[in-house]
Scaffold this motif. Structure first.
Motif, PDB file in Angstrom:
ATOM      1  N   PRO A 291     -13.533   3.633   4.045  1.00 45.18           N
ATOM      2  CA  PRO A 291     -12.800   4.362   2.907  1.00 45.18           C
ATOM      3  C   PRO A 291     -11.145   4.028   3.272  1.00 45.18           C
ATOM      4  O   PRO A 291     -10.457   3.961   2.256  1.00 45.18           O
ATOM      5  N   GLU A 292     -10.893   3.693   4.344  1.00 43.24           N
ATOM      6  CA  GLU A 292      -9.531   3.351   4.657  1.00 43.24           C
ATOM      7  C   GLU A 292      -9.052   2.065   3.957  1.00 43.24           C
ATOM      8  O   GLU A 292      -8.123   1.995   3.377  1.00 43.24           O
ATOM      9  N   ARG A 293     -10.032   1.333   4.167  1.00 43.45           N
ATOM     10  CA  ARG A 293      -9.668  -0.364   3.235  1.00 43.45           C
ATOM     11  C   ARG A 293      -9.679  -0.068   1.864  1.00 43.45           C
ATOM     12  O   ARG A 293      -8.752  -0.701   1.155  1.00 43.45           O
ATOM     13  N   ALA A 294     -10.605   0.844   1.297  1.00 42.50           N
ATOM     14  CA  ALA A 294     -10.749   1.046  -0.227  1.00 42.50           C
ATOM     15  C   ALA A 294      -9.296   1.742  -0.529  1.00 42.50           C
ATOM     16  O   ALA A 294      -8.638   1.424  -1.510  1.00 42.50           O
ATOM     17  N   ARG A 295      -8.796   2.519   0.043  1.00 44.17           N
ATOM     18  CA  ARG A 295      -7.704   3.563  -0.185  1.00 44.17           C
ATOM     19  C   ARG A 295      -6.484   2.324   0.032  1.00 44.17           C
ATOM     20  O   ARG A 295      -5.445   2.588  -1.043  1.00 44.17           O
ATOM     21  N   GLU A 296      -6.487   1.547   1.191  1.00 39.66           N
ATOM     22  CA  GLU A 296      -5.169   0.778   1.200  1.00 39.66           C
ATOM     23  C   GLU A 296      -5.268  -0.240  -0.230  1.00 39.66           C
ATOM     24  O   GLU A 296      -4.007  -0.528  -0.603  1.00 39.66           O
ATOM     25  N   THR A 297      -6.297  -0.848  -0.654  1.00 41.33           N
ATOM     26  CA  THR A 297      -6.229  -1.835  -1.576  1.00 41.33           C
ATOM     27  C   THR A 297      -5.991  -1.167  -3.042  1.00 41.33           C
ATOM     28  O   THR A 297      -5.357  -1.532  -3.884  1.00 41.33           O
ATOM     29  N   LEU A 298      -6.504   0.335  -3.068  1.00 40.95           N
ATOM     30  CA  LEU A 298      -5.990   1.047  -4.230  1.00 40.95           C
ATOM     31  C   LEU A 298      -4.670   1.299  -4.498  1.00 40.95           C
ATOM     32  O   LEU A 298      -4.098   1.093  -5.376  1.00 40.95           O
ATOM     33  N   ALA A 299      -4.039   1.687  -3.218  1.00 43.36           N
ATOM     34  CA  ALA A 299      -2.421   1.646  -3.278  1.00 43.36           C
ATOM     35  C   ALA A 299      -1.818   0.368  -3.691  1.00 43.36           C
ATOM     36  O   ALA A 299      -0.723   0.124  -4.511  1.00 43.36           O
ATOM     37  N   ARG A 300      -2.461  -0.737  -3.294  1.00 43.70           N
ATOM     38  CA  ARG A 300      -1.929  -2.048  -3.766  1.00 43.70           C
ATOM     39  C   ARG A 300      -1.961  -2.350  -5.182  1.00 43.70           C
ATOM     40  O   ARG A 300      -1.212  -2.908  -5.829  1.00 43.70           O
ATOM     41  N   VAL A 301      -3.212  -1.758  -5.949  1.00 42.83           N
ATOM     42  CA  VAL A 301      -3.330  -1.870  -7.036  1.00 42.83           C
ATOM     43  C   VAL A 301      -2.256  -1.093  -8.145  1.00 42.83           C
ATOM     44  O   VAL A 301      -1.608  -1.880  -8.923  1.00 42.83           O
ATOM     45  N   ILE A 302      -1.917  -0.078  -7.674  1.00 46.74           N
ATOM     46  CA  ILE A 302      -0.894   0.680  -8.298  1.00 46.74           C
ATOM     47  C   ILE A 302       0.494   0.209  -8.010  1.00 46.74           C
ATOM     48  O   ILE A 302       1.400   1.007  -8.614  1.00 46.74           O
ATOM     49  N   SER A 303       0.691  -0.611  -7.076  1.00 52.28           N
ATOM     50  CA  SER A 303       2.123  -1.129  -6.691  1.00 52.28           C
ATOM     51  C   SER A 303       2.642  -2.095  -7.639  1.00 52.28           C
ATOM     52  O   SER A 303       3.769  -2.614  -7.591  1.00 52.28           O
ATOM     53  N   ARG A 304       1.670  -2.557  -8.711  1.00 53.11           N
ATOM     54  CA  ARG A 304       2.027  -3.473  -9.898  1.00 53.11           C
ATOM     55  C   ARG A 304       3.272  -3.042 -10.400  1.00 53.11           C
ATOM     56  O   ARG A 304       3.358  -1.774 -10.914  1.00 53.11           O
ATOM     57  N   PRO A 305       4.142  -3.768 -11.031  1.00 46.78           N
ATOM     58  CA  PRO A 305       5.199  -3.419 -11.808  1.00 46.78           C
ATOM     59  C   PRO A 305       4.615  -2.486 -12.966  1.00 46.78           C
ATOM     60  O   PRO A 305       3.640  -2.959 -13.706  1.00 46.78           O
ATOM     61  N   GLY A 306       5.331  -1.370 -13.317  1.00 43.37           N
ATOM     62  CA  GLY A 306       5.140  -0.698 -14.426  1.00 43.37           C
ATOM     63  C   GLY A 306       4.213   0.615 -14.224  1.00 43.37           C
ATOM     64  O   GLY A 306       4.149   1.641 -14.830  1.00 43.37           O
ATOM     65  N   PHE A 307       3.593   0.488 -12.955  1.00 38.35           N
ATOM     66  CA  PHE A 307       2.537   1.604 -12.755  1.00 38.35           C
ATOM     67  C   PHE A 307       3.391   2.966 -12.010  1.00 38.35           C
ATOM     68  O   PHE A 307       2.704   3.829 -12.337  1.00 38.35           O
ATOM     69  N   ALA A 308       4.383   2.497 -11.243  1.00 33.39           N
ATOM     70  CA  ALA A 308       4.852   3.810 -10.463  1.00 33.39           C
ATOM     71  C   ALA A 308       5.251   4.691 -11.367  1.00 33.39           C
ATOM     72  O   ALA A 308       5.327   6.169 -11.090  1.00 33.39           O
ATOM     73  N   GLY A 309       5.748   4.701 -12.802  1.00 31.17           N
ATOM     74  CA  GLY A 309       6.323   5.649 -13.571  1.00 31.17           C
ATOM     75  C   GLY A 309       5.109   6.379 -14.542  1.00 31.17           C
ATOM     76  O   GLY A 309       5.547   7.320 -15.028  1.00 31.17           O
ATOM     77  N   LEU A 310       3.969   5.857 -14.351  1.00 30.37           N
ATOM     78  CA  LEU A 310       2.686   6.674 -15.139  1.00 30.37           C
ATOM     79  C   LEU A 310       2.621   8.205 -14.418  1.00 30.37           C
ATOM     80  O   LEU A 310       2.707   8.444 -13.149  1.00 30.37           O
TER      81      LEU A 310
END
Length: 377
Positions: A291-310
């Motif tokens: 679960p920790e690895r899954a959560r870490e990569t999910l955080a990486r997915v939303i670190s892409r430009p444009g996602f932080a403001g959603l």
């Protein structure tokens, strides 16, 4: 004794033969006019089998999971499959191989994502060929397959899963002599779907949050994959969400540009991924990962430009889902987890893991392992 004269020894034999003939005629008259197994597939075509199929050809590895729900040895009724391991997950394939080593000896055919080869189908000598609705044979290809004595049926867990799963699994059960087992699982599934719908009764339009589900999220640099009308988009709508892709994608899947996603400002974000995303910036989730690895990569997915403001990111409504849970006969799990994410105020106490445990214990020949879904926070 003269040639041609009847021997007295023959009389009892003749009488016995007459009795047996009369009995056979009585039994023949008493039996149904036809013992054929009549199947009607999702195209409306009718097919008859003289007996339950023992050598199925399938064009999607997820059909193996469907057979696993109704047969204790699903590999034993297969003649050929596409060996599309990514569709079921590497760890899942390894579990099937460990339990049913014969899977390695099955003939290989093209998957529904590839180009159909009639020659491959005929060479596998199946007694029933099962194809996906979205990639079924053309009329000419079907005629060639049937000319070789191979009946063809079409099923669907992809285009409209909520509508087509039940008739598809019913057909597989009937075709393999496992109708009772198919009916048992479908009854279980129906009861759970009804329970979810009951919790969502009376939902108003302004209570349906905007949902962005991104399949294979961040697999490539361009943004963004999305369901349209059909597939998991149907499930989003059924569990009280508004699929932002439905307004602009007329097919089951398509692409959204980042500007559109930002303008829609989704309130719930769901990424899908799996072991097939190794080597990309995408979500790694499934029994291969913690679960920790899954959560870490999910955080990486939303670190892409444009996602932080959603809104979904600001309000901590970011989730990850194994792509192997989509287009699957196990869509029940997807329905429940999406319902819980989209309407936590109504379904927050829904125990999806308990549902998984029940399906594993009561139905599946090879149990589902996780994690198959994760919350970022």
């Amino acid at each position: 004794m003269r040639l041609g004269s009847r021997s007295p020894v023959c009389r009892p034999v003749t009488a016995w033969s007459g009795l047996m003939l009369a009995l056979a005629l009585v039994l023949l008259a008493a039996r149904p006019a036809s013992a054929d197994i009549a199947l009607k597939d999702l195209t409306g075509r009718e097919v008859k089998l003289a007996s339950p199929a023992k050598r199925l050809l399938i064009d999607d590895g997820r059909f193996l999971i469907a057979l696993s729900l109704i047969h204790p040895d699903p590999v034993s009724v297969l003649a050929a499959w596409p060996r599309d391991i990514n569709r079921i997950g590497k760890r899942t394939f390894d579990a099937y191989k460990a339990r049913f080593p014969a899977i390695d000896g099955l003939a290989k055919v093209a998957s529904s994502a590839g180009s159909l080869s009639v020659e491959q189908v005929v060479a596998a000598h199946p007694d029933l060929a099962v194809f996906s609705l979205g990639s079924q044979p053309s009329d000419e290809e079907r005629a060639r397959i049937e000319a070789a004595g191979i009946p063809v049926v079409v099923i669907d867990f992809f285009t409209h899963p909520l509508t087509n799963l039940e008739p598809s699994l019913t057909l597989l059960g009937k075709a393999t002599g496992r109708s009772e087992q198919a009916a048992a699982f479908l009854g279980f599934r129906r009861a759970h779907l009804d329970a979810v719908q009951g919790k969502l009764a009376g939902l108003k339009n302004d209570e349906r949050p905007r949902v962005f589900l991104e399949p294979h999220a961040a697999m490539t640099a361009d943004c963004c994959n999305s369901p349209g009308r059909g597939n998991v988009g149907d499930i989003i709508e059924a569990v009280g969400g508004t699929n932002i892709g439905a307004a602009v994608i007329p097919r089951a899947f398509g692409k959204l540009n980042l500007e559109y996603v930002i303008a829609q400002d989704p309130q719930v974000y769901i990424a899908t991924g799996g072991s097939h995303m190794e080597g990309t910036a995408g979500l790694l989730i499934g029994p291969e990962y913690s679960p920790e690895r899954a959560r870490e990569t999910l955080a990486r997915v939303i670190s892409r430009p444009g996602f932080a403001g959603l809104a979904a990111v600001r309000d901590k409504r970011v989730h990850g889902l194994s792509h192997q849970m989509l287009n699957s006969p196990l869509d029940l799990f997807t329905v429940e987890i999406l319902a819980k994410w989209i309407h936590p105020e109504r379904l927050g106490d829904l125990d999806v893991e308990k549902t998984v445990d029940e399906v594993n214990a009561r139905f599946l020949a090879v149990p589902v392992e996780g994690p198959n879904w994760i919350d970022l926070d």
